[in-house]
Design a protein around this motif. Structure first.
Motif, short mmCIF file in Angstrom:
data_model
loop_
_atom_site.label_atom_id
_atom_site.label_comp_id
_atom_site.label_asym_id
_atom_site.label_seq_id
_atom_site.Cartn_x
_atom_site.Cartn_y
_atom_site.Cartn_z
N GLU A 273 20.07 -13.25 -28.75
CA GLU A 273 19.85 -12.68 -27.33
C GLU A 273 18.57 -12.75 -26.90
O GLU A 273 18.25 -12.37 -25.61
N GLN A 274 17.58 -12.93 -27.69
CA GLN A 274 16.20 -13.06 -27.26
C GLN A 274 15.66 -14.41 -26.46
O GLN A 274 14.74 -14.57 -26.24
N TRP A 275 16.67 -15.42 -26.71
CA TRP A 275 16.49 -16.74 -26.03
C TRP A 275 17.13 -16.78 -24.77
O TRP A 275 17.89 -16.44 -24.62
N ALA A 276 16.31 -17.48 -23.97
CA ALA A 276 16.94 -17.43 -22.40
C ALA A 276 18.11 -18.40 -22.65
O ALA A 276 18.99 -18.15 -21.82
N ARG A 277 18.20 -19.49 -23.34
CA ARG A 277 19.31 -20.30 -23.76
C ARG A 277 19.56 -20.45 -25.30
O ARG A 277 18.66 -20.26 -25.97
N ASN A 278 20.79 -21.10 -25.46
CA ASN A 278 20.91 -21.30 -26.88
C ASN A 278 19.84 -22.15 -27.48
O ASN A 278 19.49 -23.12 -27.01
N PRO A 279 19.24 -21.86 -28.82
CA PRO A 279 18.18 -22.54 -29.38
C PRO A 279 18.46 -23.87 -29.93
O PRO A 279 17.41 -24.61 -30.05
N TRP A 280 19.75 -24.28 -29.69
CA TRP A 280 20.02 -25.61 -29.98
C TRP A 280 20.58 -26.29 -29.07
O TRP A 280 20.95 -27.49 -29.15
N ASP A 281 20.40 -25.96 -27.75
CA ASP A 281 20.62 -26.63 -26.70
C ASP A 281 20.08 -28.02 -26.21
O ASP A 281 20.47 -28.87 -25.60
N ALA A 282 18.67 -27.78 -26.62
CA ALA A 282 17.77 -28.91 -26.26
C ALA A 282 17.54 -28.88 -24.81
O ALA A 282 17.60 -30.18 -24.35
N HIS A 283 17.56 -28.13 -24.02
CA HIS A 283 17.51 -28.23 -22.57
C HIS A 283 16.12 -28.61 -22.12
O HIS A 283 14.92 -28.11 -22.71
N ILE A 284 16.11 -29.25 -21.02
CA ILE A 284 14.56 -29.63 -20.43
C ILE A 284 14.47 -28.75 -19.17
O ILE A 284 15.36 -28.98 -18.29
N GLU A 285 13.45 -28.23 -18.96
CA GLU A 285 12.98 -27.64 -17.71
C GLU A 285 11.77 -27.49 -17.23
O GLU A 285 10.87 -27.14 -18.21
N ASP A 286 11.43 -27.78 -16.18
CA ASP A 286 10.23 -27.62 -15.59
C ASP A 286 9.09 -28.34 -16.61
O ASP A 286 7.81 -27.83 -16.73
N GLY A 287 9.28 -29.47 -17.15
CA GLY A 287 8.43 -30.27 -17.95
C GLY A 287 8.21 -29.86 -19.50
O GLY A 287 7.16 -30.18 -20.11
N TRP A 288 9.21 -28.97 -19.90
CA TRP A 288 9.12 -28.59 -21.05
C TRP A 288 10.50 -28.90 -21.90
O TRP A 288 11.55 -28.64 -21.28
N LEU A 289 10.32 -28.98 -23.07
CA LEU A 289 11.63 -29.43 -23.97
C LEU A 289 11.74 -28.23 -24.94
O LEU A 289 10.87 -28.17 -25.68
N TYR A 290 13.00 -27.49 -24.82
CA TYR A 290 13.15 -26.26 -25.41
C TYR A 290 14.15 -26.45 -26.74
O TYR A 290 14.62 -27.37 -26.85
N GLY A 291 14.04 -25.43 -27.59
CA GLY A 291 14.76 -25.54 -28.77
C GLY A 291 14.06 -25.29 -30.15
O GLY A 291 12.85 -25.49 -30.03
N ARG A 292 14.90 -24.70 -30.91
CA ARG A 292 14.30 -24.29 -32.33
C ARG A 292 13.86 -25.78 -32.86
O ARG A 292 14.74 -26.58 -32.97
N GLY A 293 12.63 -25.97 -33.35
CA GLY A 293 12.33 -27.11 -34.12
C GLY A 293 11.86 -28.19 -32.90
O GLY A 293 11.33 -29.47 -33.16
N SER A 294 11.94 -27.72 -31.60
CA SER A 294 11.32 -28.91 -30.57
C SER A 294 10.04 -29.47 -30.97
O SER A 294 9.72 -30.52 -31.09
N GLY A 295 9.14 -28.18 -31.25
CA GLY A 295 7.80 -28.59 -31.34
C GLY A 295 7.63 -28.81 -32.81
O GLY A 295 6.79 -29.59 -33.46
N ASP A 296 8.20 -28.07 -33.84
CA ASP A 296 7.70 -27.79 -35.10
C ASP A 296 9.25 -28.43 -35.91
O ASP A 296 9.87 -27.57 -36.36
N MET A 297 9.19 -29.67 -35.97
CA MET A 297 8.35 -30.76 -35.28
C MET A 297 9.12 -31.67 -35.09
O MET A 297 8.93 -33.09 -35.42
#
Ligand SMILES: [Zn+2]
Length: 443
Positions: free
Chosen positions: A131-155
């Motif tokens: 509930e603290q995520w704006a979207r599901n952490p495993w959706d891997a959605h892209i918005e405004d030049g950012w790629l979201y999700g658990r593990g998107s950056g790390d790594m």
């Protein structure tokens, strides 16, 4: 190893120099041309929730991607017994059943340059309350030049960048002229035992690059990390006789306070540690999990908490561990009752920190390729977190460049990676592969 052979580095330098403006342009353009596919691959990888012990799906994907590139595959299950023989091993507190590393090796037709390891970890930390995520952490959605999700950056962005950087060199009409090992490892977030297992398996090279999320910078130094479970034991009674009992949860709070004393002591010493003196709080002791007691109306007989402690480079894990145990003994004595017991056991990381020596050929080259991709000089910095690079630096003596894209909220919620940064980092790595390994016209 080729590093001892002066001819190979001369030839590689020639290879790098031979990379004229047209060739460089072709490689940079090739990254752009495949970038949509790179993003799609990274999204697919993020959608595999590769939490600790559940990395198989993500490793399947990495294995397939390596196979498609014609790399020689090696996938094996981690062996706790063998790992335990290495001085840098983390404590194994879980089963390694089904937990595998994947390595894909590229072998050139003719070796002219210097060999390279590209290393990344596929394991991710827990996603926390959804509930603290704006979207599901495993959706891997892209918005405004950012790629979201658990593990998107790390790594996972870095894992994709390794493969697509290699693709770009070849799409531009070249073959790297030295061996490259692509390593997709597990256990980076808990022990470092994945990369350690790859070293024990015999993989080595003249340099290592790890595209962890590092804000478009190079890691100059980082701390060591120890994980431990601390258990405080007391005496259970009914609360009506509370004073005759001993509350282990109250006691654990006092034990944590004693650990904070040690943490403050180490932070106060930061001016004696090059690369750490400018940081406000380089040594972080984190109580990451806690549990205790059995019943609201019973004085709790036990409390356990999970500690993550940091140590400066130059201090061994054994030295730090001895100091932590000493502090716990002080805490136990301060509880002032024979009923109280304070014990600790290692549960994961048992790692020293390191400082990356300045002025290596690899660093010089990365400085050039970074400038070509970003149009600004490469900065380096100190990170108070754990990275697998310590294994290559401390035990193999390899120049190891930890360098990767700009991210936000790694280990937090709404973790995200800057897409523009990822594109530029991929370009920089592609030029680095070509410059370090040298290139020959594609056969
Ligand atoms: Zn990481």
């Amino acid at each position: 190893m080729p590093s001892a052979d002066p001819t190979s580095s001369t030839l590689a330098d020639a290879g790098a120099a031979a990379l004229d403006e047209t060739a460089r342009r072709a490689i940079l353009d090739a990254v752009d041309a495949a970038f949509d596919r790179q993003l799609a691959f990274t999204q697919e990888l993020i959608r595999e929730p590769s939490l600790r012990g559940r990395e198989a799906g993500a490793q399947d994907l990495m294995e397939r991607a390596m196979a498609e590139r014609g790399l020689e595959l090696d996938r094996w299950q981690l062996d706790p017994e063998e790992i335990g023989t290495h001085v840098g091993a983390g404590a194994v507190a879980i089963s390694y059943e089904g937990m595998t590393n994947v390595v894909g090796s590229y072998e050139p037709a003719e070796t002219l340059g210097r060999s390279l390891i590209l290393n990344g970890h596929v394991d991710v930390v827990p996603d926390g309350p959804h509930e603290q995520w704006a979207r599901n952490p495993w959706d891997a959605h892209i918005e405004d030049g950012w790629l979201y999700g658990r593990g998107s950056g790390d790594m996972k962005a870095g894992l994709g960048a390794m493969l697509f950087a290699f693709d770009a060199v070849r799409a531009a009409g070249f073959d790297p002229a030295a061996r490259i090992h692509f390593q997709s490892v597990v256990e980076e977030e808990s022990t470092g035992n994945g990369t350690l297992a790859a070293i024990q398996r015999g993989y080595t090279a003249d340099a290592v690059l790890i595209p962890e999320p590092e804000e478009d910078m190079l890691v100059r130094a980082n701390v060591g990390v120890i994980w431990a479970k601390v258990r405080v034991g007391g005496t259970p009674t009914h609360v009506r006789e509370m004073t005759s009992g001993f509350n282990a949860i109250d006691a654990a709070i006092a034990v944590v306070a004693q650990l904070r004393v040690l943490e403050a002591e180490w932070n106060a010493e930061r001016s004696r540690h090059p690369h750490f003196e400018h940081l406000d709080h380089p040594i972080n002791f984190n109580i990451g999990q806690i549990s205790g007691g059995d019943w609201p109306s019973s004085v709790p007989a036990w409390c356990e908490f999970e500690l993550r402690a940091a140590l400066y480079p130059g201090m061994t894990a054994d030295e730090a561990w001895a100091r932590i145990l000493e502090q716990l003994a002080i805490a136990e004595a301060a509880l002032g009752t024979a009923d109280a017991t304070v014990t600790a056991e290692k549960t994961g990381f048992y790692a020293e920190g390191y400082v990356l020596e300045e002025g290596s050929d690899a660093e010089r080259l990365l400085g050039e390729t970074h400038e070509a991709a970003f149009g600004s000089p490469l900065d380096s910095f100190t990170t108070p977190g754990y990275i697998d690079s310590r294994l290559f630096v401390l035990y193999e003596g390899l120049p190891t460049l930890v360098y990767g894209p700009k991210t936000e909220q790694i280990h937090g919620y709404d973790e995200r990676t800057s897409i523009d940064s990822l594109r530029r980092v991929t370009k920089s790595i592609a030029l680095f592969i070509a410059g370090w390994c040298g290139v020959t016209p594609r056969g």
